[in-house]
Design a protein around this motif. Structure first.
Motif, PDB file in Angstrom:
ATOM      1  N   ASP A  55       0.816  -1.210   0.000  1.00  0.00           N
ATOM      2  CA  ASP A  55       0.000   0.000   0.000  1.00  0.00           C
ATOM      3  C   ASP A  55       0.853   1.265   0.000  1.00  0.00           C
ATOM      4  O   ASP A  55       0.419   2.309  -0.500  1.00  0.00           O
ATOM      5  CB  ASP A  55      -0.927   0.016   1.216  1.00  0.00           C
ATOM      6  N   ALA A  56       2.053   1.185   0.537  1.00  0.00           N
ATOM      7  CA  ALA A  56       2.950   2.336   0.523  1.00  0.00           C
ATOM      8  C   ALA A  56       3.690   2.441  -0.810  1.00  0.00           C
ATOM      9  O   ALA A  56       3.838   3.529  -1.372  1.00  0.00           O
ATOM     10  CB  ALA A  56       3.960   2.237   1.667  1.00  0.00           C
ATOM     11  N   LEU A  57       4.122   1.295  -1.328  1.00  0.00           N
ATOM     12  CA  LEU A  57       4.996   1.285  -2.501  1.00  0.00           C
ATOM     13  C   LEU A  57       4.247   1.362  -3.827  1.00  0.00           C
ATOM     14  O   LEU A  57       4.586   2.171  -4.709  1.00  0.00           O
ATOM     15  CB  LEU A  57       5.851   0.014  -2.464  1.00  0.00           C
ATOM     16  N   MET A  58       3.234   0.525  -4.006  1.00  0.00           N
ATOM     17  CA  MET A  58       2.610   0.379  -5.321  1.00  0.00           C
ATOM     18  C   MET A  58       2.022   1.674  -5.886  1.00  0.00           C
ATOM     19  O   MET A  58       2.205   1.963  -7.069  1.00  0.00           O
ATOM     20  CB  MET A  58       1.539  -0.713  -5.274  1.00  0.00           C
ATOM     21  N   PRO A  59       1.321   2.499  -5.088  1.00  0.00           N
ATOM     22  CA  PRO A  59       0.741   3.713  -5.673  1.00  0.00           C
ATOM     23  C   PRO A  59       1.781   4.694  -6.204  1.00  0.00           C
ATOM     24  O   PRO A  59       1.449   5.574  -7.011  1.00  0.00           O
ATOM     25  CB  PRO A  59      -0.041   4.323  -4.500  1.00  0.00           C
ATOM     26  N   LEU A  60       3.028   4.568  -5.770  1.00  0.00           N
ATOM     27  CA  LEU A  60       4.076   5.498  -6.196  1.00  0.00           C
ATOM     28  C   LEU A  60       4.790   5.064  -7.468  1.00  0.00           C
ATOM     29  O   LEU A  60       5.508   5.862  -8.079  1.00  0.00           O
ATOM     30  CB  LEU A  60       5.115   5.663  -5.074  1.00  0.00           C
ATOM     31  N   HIS A  88      -4.987  -2.291  -6.716  1.00  0.00           N
ATOM     32  CA  HIS A  88      -6.133  -2.560  -5.857  1.00  0.00           C
ATOM     33  C   HIS A  88      -5.612  -3.088  -4.517  1.00  0.00           C
ATOM     34  O   HIS A  88      -5.003  -4.159  -4.459  1.00  0.00           O
ATOM     35  CB  HIS A  88      -7.061  -3.596  -6.491  1.00  0.00           C
ATOM     36  N   SER A  89      -5.848  -2.346  -3.466  1.00  0.00           N
ATOM     37  CA  SER A  89      -5.373  -2.719  -2.140  1.00  0.00           C
ATOM     38  C   SER A  89      -6.198  -3.863  -1.559  1.00  0.00           C
ATOM     39  O   SER A  89      -7.338  -4.091  -1.966  1.00  0.00           O
ATOM     40  CB  SER A  89      -5.443  -1.499  -1.222  1.00  0.00           C
ATOM     41  N   GLY A  90      -5.601  -4.565  -0.597  1.00  0.00           N
ATOM     42  CA  GLY A  90      -6.316  -5.617   0.109  1.00  0.00           C
ATOM     43  C   GLY A  90      -5.466  -6.138   1.247  1.00  0.00           C
ATOM     44  O   GLY A  90      -4.257  -6.293   1.093  1.00  0.00           O
ATOM     45  N   ASP A  91      -6.077  -6.403   2.401  1.00  0.00           N
ATOM     46  CA  ASP A  91      -5.306  -6.872   3.557  1.00  0.00           C
ATOM     47  C   ASP A  91      -4.689  -8.238   3.310  1.00  0.00           C
ATOM     48  O   ASP A  91      -3.535  -8.492   3.673  1.00  0.00           O
ATOM     49  CB  ASP A  91      -6.199  -6.922   4.795  1.00  0.00           C
ATOM     50  N   HIS A  92      -5.463  -9.144   2.723  1.00  0.00           N
ATOM     51  CA  HIS A  92      -4.970 -10.499   2.448  1.00  0.00           C
ATOM     52  C   HIS A  92      -4.349 -10.593   1.068  1.00  0.00           C
ATOM     53  O   HIS A  92      -3.282 -11.199   0.891  1.00  0.00           O
ATOM     54  CB  HIS A  92      -6.099 -11.512   2.572  1.00  0.00           C
ATOM     55  N   ALA A  93      -4.998 -10.016   0.082  1.00  0.00           N
ATOM     56  CA  ALA A  93      -4.512 -10.082  -1.295  1.00  0.00           C
ATOM     57  C   ALA A  93      -4.762  -8.735  -1.968  1.00  0.00           C
ATOM     58  O   ALA A  93      -5.840  -8.163  -1.848  1.00  0.00           O
ATOM     59  CB  ALA A  93      -5.208 -11.199  -2.061  1.00  0.00           C
ATOM     60  N   ALA A  94      -3.741  -8.251  -2.660  1.00  0.00           N
ATOM     61  CA  ALA A  94      -3.839  -7.014  -3.435  1.00  0.00           C
ATOM     62  C   ALA A  94      -3.499  -7.344  -4.877  1.00  0.00           C
ATOM     63  O   ALA A  94      -3.022  -8.444  -5.190  1.00  0.00           O
ATOM     64  CB  ALA A  94      -2.897  -5.954  -2.864  1.00  0.00           C
ATOM     65  N   MET A  95      -3.729  -6.381  -5.780  1.00  0.00           N
ATOM     66  CA  MET A  95      -3.510  -6.654  -7.201  1.00  0.00           C
ATOM     67  C   MET A  95      -3.016  -5.409  -7.923  1.00  0.00           C
ATOM     68  O   MET A  95      -3.349  -4.292  -7.556  1.00  0.00           O
ATOM     69  CB  MET A  95      -4.813  -7.118  -7.871  1.00  0.00           C
TER      70      MET A  95
END
Length: 356
Positions: A55-60, A88-95
């Motif tokens: 969530d910190a890295l991917m949007p950048l 797409h964020s997600g606690d268990h799985a993101a994409m």
């Protein structure tokens, strides 16, 4: 290797200086440490610790423009060039979902993060690298040598943790789960298998029956699975490439699965390595690590989803290959024809010379 060997950072730095051309993963294995240990030894010397959370890295990452996404396991490496967007964020799985960079991310394994600069003969190579709690690589983002470094520098500054320690505290590596079967539940497995409407339901089914993927394949049999000769994977990849069949290739580890969708144009076998060497996609596969190969069919609402799935000697999944699916259909007849023509494991065993 269950834990990091007792080597001081200065020893690792010396080894790096003495082996400038060695691949970090190979050098780490020789030294009895993890690849993350080698990276951490260079903290303050071209390496900065960063927040590893997706969530910190991917949007950048989208601001970097086209970069290489690299995901690997012990036997296969997938390299895709594209832009990171549609996260797409997600606690268990993101994409990350777009035409080029297609990732399934499991955040709990994104533990140690680094911004890395390495001098090469052609310039400075900049990357962002993430490792799990055991020090194994989860995912890497690699900039082209001629890329503007300002975006990478901004990410490094934004995500820097301030931790200047050159040593890591690592956990033991979790062992590979071998095949788990419940032969007494085969009838239930087959009955529930027939009722599947989506491929993602399969792992929930096997977990409910106290099995895993490979264990279920070993007992299921026709019509859902067929054991193939391991050498048939090379045959399949070469045939699919020659025929221009569009495929989906899944390569992953505990923390990340990377998916290539499209054709494979340039195949090149080099020793035990089978390689796809296309401008925006490279696959490097240790064919000799494939101990079991299965053709697997799962019913879905959009038709049958057929895959080739390779496992190593310990039962770890190396890769999966599907015919490229669309929003309308999970079935690609040209892919099915190639799979139908592959040698079964029984046929390969029968062709072996008898032992004197």
């Amino acid at each position: 290797m269950e834990a990091t060997a007792a080597k001081e950072p200065q020893d690792l730095l010396r080894a790096l200086e003495e082996n400038p051309k060695a691949r970090p993963r190979d050098l780490a294995a020789q030294l009895g440490v993890t690849e993350a240990d080698l990276v951490a030894a260079r903290i303050g010397l071209g390496v900065t610790r960063i927040d590893a959370s997706p969530d910190a890295l991917m949007p950048l990452l989208g601001g970097l423009g086209p970069v290489m996404a690299l995901t690997r396991n012990e036997s296969a490496v997938s390299e895709k060039t594209g832009v990171y967007d549609n996260y797409h964020s997600g606690d268990h799985a993101a994409m990350v979902l777009n035409g080029a960079i297609d990732l399934r991310i499991f955040p709990k394994y994104w533990v140690h993060g680094f911004a890395v600069e390495v001098e090469t003969d052609n310039g400075v190579r900049r990357s962002l690298q993430v490792f799990d709690a055991a020090g194994d690589a989860v995912h890497k983002v690699i900039l082209p040598l001629d890329a503007d470094p300002s975006g990478w520098q901004s990410i490094r500054t934004a995500l820097a943790t301030g931790d200047a320690s050159q040593a890591l505290s690592l956990e033991p590596r979790a062992p590979v789960e071998g095949p788990k079967s419940e032969p007494a539940k085969r009838d239930i497995l087959l009955k529930e298998w027939e009722r599947l409407t989506d491929t993602h339901q399969f792992l929930r089914l096997t977990a409910k029956l106290r099995m895993n993927r490979l264990g279920a394949y070993r007992i299921a049999g026709a019509p859902w699975v067929r054991a193939l000769a391991p050498s048939a994977l090379d045959t399949a990849l070469e045939t699919l490439s020659a025929q221009g069949v569009e495929v989906m290739i899944f390569v992953g580890n505990r923390g990340c699965i990377q998916i290539h969708s499209g054709p494979m144009h340039t195949m090149k076998k080099m020793g035990p390595w089978q390689n796809v060497l296309d401008p925006d996609f490279n696959l490097h596969l240790r064919s000799d690590h494939v101990a079991e190969l299965w053709a697997v069919e799962k019913p879905t609402r959009r038709g049958p989803a057929l895959s080739l799935e390779g496992f190593d000697k310990d039962g770890a999944l190396i890769l999966q290959v599907f015919g490229k699916r669309t929003d309308e259909a999970d079935h690609r007849p040209a892919f099915a024809e190639v799979v139908a023509g592959l040698n079964s494991a029984e046929d390969a065993d029968q062709k072996k010379e008898p032992v004197a």
